[in-house]
Scaffold this active site. Structure first.
Site, PDB file in Angstrom:
ATOM      1  N   ASP A 181      37.722  40.080  33.209  1.00 21.10           N
ATOM      2  CA  ASP A 181      38.166  41.396  33.683  1.00 21.10           C
ATOM      3  C   ASP A 181      37.406  42.487  32.933  1.00 21.10           C
ATOM      4  O   ASP A 181      37.192  42.397  31.724  1.00 21.10           O
ATOM      5  CB  ASP A 181      39.669  41.550  33.469  1.00 21.10           C
ATOM      6  CG  ASP A 181      40.236  42.697  34.286  1.00 21.10           C
ATOM      7  OD1 ASP A 181      40.982  42.437  35.239  1.00 21.10           O
ATOM      8  OD2 ASP A 181      39.930  43.875  33.974  1.00 21.10           O
ATOM      9  N   ILE A 182      36.993  43.527  33.652  1.00 19.64           N
ATOM     10  CA  ILE A 182      36.184  44.593  33.050  1.00 19.64           C
ATOM     11  C   ILE A 182      37.005  45.462  32.094  1.00 19.64           C
ATOM     12  O   ILE A 182      36.432  46.119  31.218  1.00 19.64           O
ATOM     13  CB  ILE A 182      35.540  45.455  34.167  1.00 19.64           C
ATOM     14  CG1 ILE A 182      34.307  46.166  33.656  1.00 19.64           C
ATOM     15  CG2 ILE A 182      36.516  46.437  34.772  1.00 19.64           C
ATOM     16  CD1 ILE A 182      33.436  46.757  34.756  1.00 19.64           C
ATOM     17  N   HIS A 213      43.491  38.092  43.722  1.00 19.07           N
ATOM     18  CA  HIS A 213      42.917  37.604  42.466  1.00 19.07           C
ATOM     19  C   HIS A 213      44.058  37.219  41.551  1.00 19.07           C
ATOM     20  O   HIS A 213      45.059  37.919  41.454  1.00 19.07           O
ATOM     21  CB  HIS A 213      42.023  38.660  41.809  1.00 19.07           C
ATOM     22  CG  HIS A 213      42.622  40.033  41.783  1.00 19.07           C
ATOM     23  ND1 HIS A 213      42.626  40.848  42.885  1.00 19.07           N
ATOM     24  CD2 HIS A 213      43.250  40.710  40.800  1.00 19.07           C
ATOM     25  CE1 HIS A 213      43.229  41.984  42.592  1.00 19.07           C
ATOM     26  NE2 HIS A 213      43.637  41.931  41.334  1.00 19.07           N
ATOM     27  N   HIS A 264      45.247  37.011  37.953  1.00 21.35           N
ATOM     28  CA  HIS A 264      44.996  37.445  36.579  1.00 21.35           C
ATOM     29  C   HIS A 264      45.443  36.339  35.639  1.00 21.35           C
ATOM     30  O   HIS A 264      46.531  35.778  35.813  1.00 21.35           O
ATOM     31  CB  HIS A 264      45.857  38.662  36.221  1.00 21.35           C
ATOM     32  CG  HIS A 264      45.516  39.940  36.887  1.00 21.35           C
ATOM     33  ND1 HIS A 264      44.746  40.900  36.288  1.00 21.35           N
ATOM     34  CD2 HIS A 264      45.875  40.442  38.089  1.00 21.35           C
ATOM     35  CE1 HIS A 264      44.635  41.945  37.089  1.00 21.35           C
ATOM     36  NE2 HIS A 264      45.315  41.703  38.195  1.00 21.35           N
TER      37      HIS A 264
HETATM   38  P1  5GP Z   1      44.802  44.658  40.285  1.00 21.38           P
HETATM   39  O1  5GP Z   1      45.069  46.044  39.708  1.00 21.38           O
HETATM   40  O2  5GP Z   1      44.310  44.793  41.715  1.00 21.38           O
HETATM   41  O3  5GP Z   1      45.904  43.677  40.135  1.00 21.38           O
HETATM   42  O4  5GP Z   1      43.626  44.065  39.413  1.00 21.38           O
HETATM   43  C1  5GP Z   1      42.304  44.470  39.559  1.00 21.38           C
HETATM   44  C2  5GP Z   1      41.597  44.088  38.286  1.00 21.38           C
HETATM   45  O5  5GP Z   1      40.217  44.125  38.518  1.00 21.38           O
HETATM   46  C3  5GP Z   1      41.887  45.044  37.116  1.00 21.38           C
HETATM   47  O6  5GP Z   1      42.409  44.308  36.023  1.00 21.38           O
HETATM   48  C4  5GP Z   1      40.526  45.663  36.826  1.00 21.38           C
HETATM   49  O7  5GP Z   1      40.306  45.903  35.451  1.00 21.38           O
HETATM   50  C5  5GP Z   1      39.561  44.643  37.394  1.00 21.38           C
HETATM   51  N1  5GP Z   1      38.324  45.205  37.862  1.00 21.38           N
HETATM   52  C6  5GP Z   1      38.176  46.316  38.637  1.00 21.38           C
HETATM   53  N2  5GP Z   1      36.886  46.538  38.890  1.00 21.38           N
HETATM   54  C7  5GP Z   1      36.192  45.533  38.267  1.00 21.38           C
HETATM   55  C8  5GP Z   1      34.807  45.213  38.174  1.00 21.38           C
HETATM   56  O8  5GP Z   1      33.936  45.894  38.710  1.00 21.38           O
HETATM   57  N3  5GP Z   1      34.475  44.113  37.462  1.00 21.38           N
HETATM   58  C9  5GP Z   1      35.414  43.341  36.857  1.00 21.38           C
HETATM   59  N4  5GP Z   1      34.971  42.291  36.167  1.00 21.38           N
HETATM   60  N5  5GP Z   1      36.722  43.596  36.920  1.00 21.38           N
HETATM   61  C10 5GP Z   1      37.118  44.690  37.625  1.00 21.38           C
END
Ligand code: 5GP
Ligand code: ZN
Length: 116
Positions: free
Chosen positions: A32-33, A102, A104
């Site tokens: 995760d970034i 995704h 986590h």
């Molecule tokens: P959500 O908020 O949809 O559950 O999780 C999205 C996740 O994707 C977040 O934890 C965010 O940090 C990660 N994320 C968003 N953009 C990128 C990216 O460009 N690269 C990576 N490796 N992770 C990302």
């Protein structure tokens, strides 16, 4: 269907950069970034599925596979004995920000419950 408008489809297709940990014909796992724990990676199907609500009958094995890959990587990262958390956020109030499902995987520190 892969969408080049979708960030995680782009990462899976290597059209966008990510620190990929593992990949196979079904899924890709990458760091995760913006990690929220010492270990925080995502396991993402290559198939574009916007949210868990769009899962279909034929996706059951795919979902199981994501969990099994996550278990294996958690073992490699030495967090499985201590414990780790697997989360899939669905829609805005859960905090979903990328509309391609995704898993986590967070670990390396104690997790609180209930989550915020
Ligand atoms: P959500 O908020 O949809 O559950 O999780 C999205 C996740 O994707 C977040 O934890 C965010 O940090 C990660 N994320 C968003 N953009 C990128 C990216 O460009 N690269 C990576 N490796 N992770 C990302
Ligand atoms: Zn996608």
């Amino acid at each position: 269907m892969t969408s080049l408008n979708c960030l995680f489809c782009r990462i899976a297709a290597k059209k966008a950069a990510a620190r990929i940990i593992y990949e196979d014909e079904t899924c890709v796992a990458f760091e995760d970034i913006a990690p929220q724990a010492p270990v925080h990676f995502l396991v993402v199907p290559r198939k574009h599925i916007a949210t868990t609500l769009e899962l279909e009958d034929g996706d059951d094995a795919l979902i199981g596979h994501l969990f099994r890959v996550a278990n294996r990587i958690a073992g490699d990262k030495k967090i499985s004995g201590r414990g780790f958390r697997m989360v899939m956020n669905t829609n805005p109030e859960a905090g979903q920000s990328v509309y391609h499902i995704h898993l986590h995987v967070l670990g390396g520190r104690p997790m609180r419950w209930p989550p915020g």
